[in-house]
Design a protein around this motif. Structure first.
Motif, PDB file in Angstrom:
ATOM      1  N   ALA A   1       1.729  -2.223  -6.480  1.00 53.61           N
ATOM      2  CA  ALA A   1       2.414  -3.286  -7.203  1.00 53.61           C
ATOM      3  C   ALA A   1       3.842  -2.913  -7.609  1.00 53.61           C
ATOM      4  CB  ALA A   1       1.608  -3.666  -8.450  1.00 53.61           C
ATOM      5  N   LEU A   2       4.238  -1.669  -7.378  1.00 55.23           N
ATOM      6  CA  LEU A   2       5.567  -1.223  -7.763  1.00 55.23           C
ATOM      7  C   LEU A   2       6.650  -1.877  -6.913  1.00 55.23           C
ATOM      8  CD1 LEU A   2       5.006   2.629  -8.167  1.00 55.23           C
ATOM      9  CD2 LEU A   2       5.378   0.981 -10.020  1.00 55.23           C
ATOM     10  N   GLY A   3       7.801  -2.100  -7.518  1.00 55.55           N
ATOM     11  CA  GLY A   3       8.966  -2.506  -6.753  1.00 55.55           C
ATOM     12  C   GLY A   3       9.491  -1.333  -5.945  1.00 55.55           C
ATOM     13  N   ASP A   4      10.364  -1.619  -5.000  1.00 56.24           N
ATOM     14  CA  ASP A   4      10.842  -0.573  -4.092  1.00 56.24           C
ATOM     15  C   ASP A   4      11.526   0.581  -4.820  1.00 56.24           C
ATOM     16  OD1 ASP A   4       9.835  -1.945  -1.956  1.00 56.24           O
ATOM     17  OD2 ASP A   4      11.741  -2.916  -1.445  1.00 56.24           O
ATOM     18  N   ASP A   5      12.214   0.292  -5.922  1.00 59.04           N
ATOM     19  CA  ASP A   5      12.956   1.335  -6.637  1.00 59.04           C
ATOM     20  C   ASP A   5      12.406   1.595  -8.033  1.00 59.04           C
ATOM     21  OD1 ASP A   5      14.875   1.825  -4.566  1.00 59.04           O
ATOM     22  OD2 ASP A   5      15.822  -0.081  -5.091  1.00 59.04           O
ATOM     23  N   THR A   6      11.173   1.158  -8.273  1.00 62.29           N
ATOM     24  CA  THR A   6      10.558   1.330  -9.588  1.00 62.29           C
ATOM     25  C   THR A   6       9.777   2.633  -9.631  1.00 62.29           C
ATOM     26  OG1 THR A   6      10.299  -1.063  -9.761  1.00 62.29           O
ATOM     27  CG2 THR A   6       9.073   0.288 -11.327  1.00 62.29           C
ATOM     28  N   MET A   7       9.889   3.354 -10.741  1.00 61.80           N
ATOM     29  CA  MET A   7       9.113   4.585 -10.885  1.00 61.80           C
ATOM     30  C   MET A   7       8.029   4.376 -11.930  1.00 61.80           C
ATOM     31  SD  MET A   7      11.723   7.110 -12.949  1.00 61.80           S
ATOM     32  CE  MET A   7      12.156   6.828 -14.674  1.00 61.80           C
TER      33      MET A   7
ATOM     34  N   PRO B   1       6.543  14.345 -11.985  1.00 58.03           N
ATOM     35  CA  PRO B   1       6.553  13.497 -13.180  1.00 58.03           C
ATOM     36  C   PRO B   1       6.462  12.005 -12.934  1.00 58.03           C
ATOM     37  CG  PRO B   1       8.772  14.207 -12.681  1.00 58.03           C
ATOM     38  CD  PRO B   1       7.878  14.889 -11.685  1.00 58.03           C
ATOM     39  N   ILE B   2       6.843  11.545 -11.763  1.00 56.82           N
ATOM     40  CA  ILE B   2       6.882  10.105 -11.498  1.00 56.82           C
ATOM     41  C   ILE B   2       6.275   9.799 -10.140  1.00 56.82           C
ATOM     42  CG2 ILE B   2       8.900   9.618 -12.940  1.00 56.82           C
ATOM     43  CD1 ILE B   2      10.578   9.653 -10.314  1.00 56.82           C
ATOM     44  N   MET B   3       5.755   8.581 -10.013  1.00 50.92           N
ATOM     45  CA  MET B   3       5.294   8.084  -8.731  1.00 50.92           C
ATOM     46  C   MET B   3       6.196   6.928  -8.328  1.00 50.92           C
ATOM     47  SD  MET B   3       3.085   8.292  -6.223  1.00 50.92           S
ATOM     48  CE  MET B   3       1.579   9.098  -6.802  1.00 50.92           C
ATOM     49  N   MET B   4       6.538   6.870  -7.055  1.00 51.46           N
ATOM     50  CA  MET B   4       7.292   5.744  -6.514  1.00 51.46           C
ATOM     51  C   MET B   4       6.617   5.287  -5.227  1.00 51.46           C
ATOM     52  SD  MET B   4      11.286   6.825  -7.211  1.00 51.46           S
ATOM     53  CE  MET B   4      11.856   5.112  -7.061  1.00 51.46           C
ATOM     54  N   LYS B   5       6.710   3.999  -4.968  1.00 52.27           N
ATOM     55  CA  LYS B   5       6.056   3.441  -3.787  1.00 52.27           C
ATOM     56  C   LYS B   5       6.566   4.095  -2.513  1.00 52.27           C
ATOM     57  CE  LYS B   5       4.686  -1.105  -2.037  1.00 52.27           C
ATOM     58  NZ  LYS B   5       4.831  -2.576  -2.263  1.00 52.27           N
ATOM     59  N   ARG B   6       7.848   4.435  -2.495  1.00 42.90           N
ATOM     60  CA  ARG B   6       8.411   5.008  -1.275  1.00 42.90           C
ATOM     61  C   ARG B   6       7.940   6.437  -1.013  1.00 42.90           C
ATOM     62  NH1 ARG B   6      13.686   4.715  -4.133  1.00 42.90           N
ATOM     63  NH2 ARG B   6      14.277   6.782  -4.891  1.00 42.90           N
ATOM     64  N   PHE B   7       7.322   7.081  -2.007  1.00 37.00           N
ATOM     65  CA  PHE B   7       6.747   8.402  -1.773  1.00 37.00           C
ATOM     66  C   PHE B   7       5.548   8.327  -0.827  1.00 37.00           C
ATOM     67  CE2 PHE B   7       7.986  10.162  -6.265  1.00 37.00           C
ATOM     68  CZ  PHE B   7       9.317  10.085  -5.916  1.00 37.00           C
TER      69      PHE B   7
END
Length: 230
Positions: free
Chosen positions: A17-23, A215-221
């Motif tokens: 559900a994350l946006g492309d640049d949301t962490m 520390p963070i997750m991002m969709k692009r990972f």
């Protein structure tokens, strides 16, 4: 850095559900790992808090809260299993950790590509000392480790008798200084023989595993997601 992380449905849905640049930070309130621990919960959580502080020192990534900026509790993944940078076996799945009912839930394996600069690697078997609130002397020779543990245990007994504040501070420093050893991930730690409750049947540690905290997750990972347990 290529990492592999086992996550449940709730986490996967949140990531999708994350946006492309949301962490996204790890959600402490929904984590069995961070919320459960039985009678040892306080000791276990102190190890996670310590790791979070070390991670924040490396990344300078903090979470804004009503109490100010605090180090976020890590996301966890595997970097090496049995000494190799490869996809972990199902036995490395840890979504049941911290669950009081030990119930298995639908589990996914995420293949991640996380920037090296926000990843902190540690030897998971050495980290178990931290989770038990014990010093980590694992990188000493067997003889030196035995001497260090005997000296430490002797000082603990002395503290129990005297309640000396200075001695307590000395023991605390010994513990936290020794925890820095968990970040030695070059394979030099001596694989250990671990005593068990079964007479004459100690467990011989056979695998060298490296865990990753970030520390963070991002969709692009996320490069791939697959179901490993329905």
């Amino acid at each position: 850095m290529r990492l592999y992380s086992f996550q449940d449905q709730q986490a996967v849905d949140a990531i999708n559900a994350l946006g492309d640049d949301t962490m996204m930070f790890s959600d402490y309130s929904k984590s069995h790992l961070y919320n459960n621990g039985g009678v040892n919960q306080e000791i276990i959580f102190e190890a996670y808090r310590w790791m979070a502080e070390k991670l924040a020192q490396k990344t300078d990534i903090y979470m804004d809260t009503e109490h100010g900026k605090i180090p976020p509790l890590p996301w966890w993944a595997w970097y090496k299993v049995d000494g190799k940078c490869e996809e972990p076996f199902d036995e490395y799945e840890m979504t049941t950790w911290g669950r009081e009912d030990l119930k298995r839930v639908k589990t996914y394996l995420l293949t991640l590509d996380v920037p090296d600069e926000i990843v902190l690697l540690s030897d998971i078997n050495a980290f178990y000392n931290c989770l038990q609130g014990q010093p980590c002397f694992d990188y000493l020779s067997e003889e030196d480790e035995e001497k260090a543990r005997d000296d430490f245990d002797g000082k603990v007994r002395q503290l129990m008798q005297t309640h000396d504040k200075q001695l307590g501070e000395e023991l605390e420093k010994i513990v936290y200084d020794s925890w820095e050893n968990v970040f030695i991930v070059d394979g030099t730690r001596r694989l250990k023989t671990i005593e068990t409750d079964v007479p004459f049947m100690p467990m011989i540690e056979e695998k060298y595993d490296v865990q990753a905290a970030f520390p963070i997750m991002m969709k692009r990972f996320v490069k791939d997601i697959k179901v490993v347990y329905e």
